[in-house]
Structures are given as C-alpha cells and as structure tokens.
Design a protein around this motif. Structure first.
Motif: not given
Length: 231
Positions: A131-154
């Motif tokens: 519903e939100r017009p493309v030009g009005e969509r806001r960017l959020g705060a970034p996250l640099v991620w690497s899988p932790n042990v649980e995430e990698e196991r899954d």
DNA sequence: GATTGATCATGT
DNA sequence: ACATGATCAATC
C-alpha cells in the motif's frame, strides 16, 4: 551505472565504512535516495522487482552489478535489502542463489554456495508494504550478519535434505514446502524455462531452474536476535 | 493472512 | 543464455 548516476559513491574501502555509509541512509525515503542518484522511481514494483535492491546498491557503491559474486567483492560482503512491515517483520523470502542441478548433490554444506553466499551479509531493511507508495518507503538501520552456530546448524540441516534429494535425482519431488528455514523454489524467467539435470540413473532430463531461498521466518529470527543483541 | 510457484527488468 | 536484483499473484 556510474555513468547514469554521477552522484553515486565509489566503493567503500572497508566494512566499517560500508556500514557507516549504510547508517547514513537509514530513515531516508526511497524517493529521496533516488533523487540524489538521479534515478526515476517506478509507480510500483510489478515491472521493477529489482528496483529497491539496485537503488541501494548504487547508493552504497556496490561494484558487482549483475556479475557473479558478492556485491562488495573486495570486502566479501553480500548486500540484501529486506522488505519489512510496520513491525519490522520480513514480508518476503530472500533469494540466496541459483542451483547447479548436476553439481549440488556432490557438495557438502561446508563447500556449498549457500554457505558461501551467506557468510557475510549486509541486510538493509526497507518498508515493503504494497500500500505504501514506492517513493515513500523508508530505509531502516543496516545489520551486518554472519550466521551464528545455531543458524548455521539449521541451514546445514535443510541443505542436507534438499541437496541430498537433488543429488539423488529427485529434484522434481521438491516443493516449496520442504525445508524449515531454507527452501527450494523456481527461479526462472517463466515456468517453461528448462535446464539440464540428471535423474537417479544418471540420465539427463530438462528441469525447471530453481534457487535456494531463506524463508521469512528465518530472516525474522535474524532481525530479532541480532538487532536485540546490538541494543 | 501466509506461502508457493510464476514472473519481470537489466547487465554480462 | 544465464546471473544479478527481487516481488507478484494465485492458491492454500
């Protein structure tokens, strides 16, 4: 790319610089970023599905374009925009990589393209409600991620099931229902696209191209876990 | 309402 | 042709 956007930044020299740059975009509307970069904003994303990702690439100085490999090759970092709803929950799955059907069965998780692609990811959340017009969509705060042990196991668990099935020549038995966090879905221009694969007896046949995707529940967990830890 | 299978644009 | 960037829309 750079030729059509004279104000696009050059490639960041380090991960720290990349993240700092991404933080300066947080809160910005896509229309504002597009204007800065001299790019038009499409009325909707039906015919511009890659718009958000490509705009953020440009805004951050990504180098890869449509070439294979990480967006920031010299940093070994992959960029993913993540469409989220008002509460920060991902509203779509996340494409990881295409599948080389003849090869996947021979690859252990440790050597898998999924693991390589997800080794280091810069997630940039973007408001993604239709519903939100493309030009009005806001960017959020970034996250640099690497899988932790649980995430990698899954992820490995799902990889073993899915890659094993493909390796046995059973790709046609795979549906999007399989895999708790990692799934296999079509990735093609349309349903008629075909590429070479091999059945259980090693006989070649034409199969619909497919890719690996992260389910939204998985990226939701990333957001919960890692933003919470950072706070 | 959530999810799967289908689809769109652009660049190499 | 195939890889990149993903979201759309039919269906459950």
């Amino acid at each position: 790319m750079a030729s059509v956007s004279p104000f696009a930044p050059s490639a960041p020299a380090s991960e720290v610089e990349l993240v700092a740059r991404a933080r300066t975009l947080a809160g910005l509307r896509l229309g504002e970023l597009a204007a800065r970069l001299g790019r038009p904003v499409p009325p909707d994303l039906r015919r511009a599905k890659g718009f958000v990702g490509q705009l953020v690439e440009l805004g951050l100085g990504a180098t890869a374009g449509s070439r294979a490999g990480p967006d920031f090759a010299h940093l070994g970092i992959e960029l993913k925009t993540l469409p989220v709803d008002a509460s920060g929950r991902p509203v779509e799955s996340t494409f990881v990589c295409t599948i080389s059907l003849p090869d996947v069965g021979d690859l252990e998780w440790e050597n898998s393209p999924v693991r390589a692609k997800l080794a280091r990811v810069l997630f940039v959340p973007v408001e993604g409600e239709r519903e939100r017009p493309v030009g009005e969509r806001r960017l959020g705060a970034p996250l640099v991620w690497s899988p932790n042990v649980e995430e990698e196991r899954d992820l490995k668990f799902d990889w073993d099931e899915l890659a094993g099935r493909i390796g046995r020549g059973d790709v046609e038995s795979i549906t999007g229902h399989l895999g708790r966090y990692l799934q296999v879905r079509p990735k093609a221009a349309d349903s008629h696209a075909r590429r070479r694969a091999f059945d259980g007896d090693g006989v070649a046949f034409a199969a619909l191209p497919r890719g690996f995707y992260l389910r939204a529940v998985f990226t939701a967990r990333i957001v919960r876990t890692h933003y919470a830890l950072a706070r």
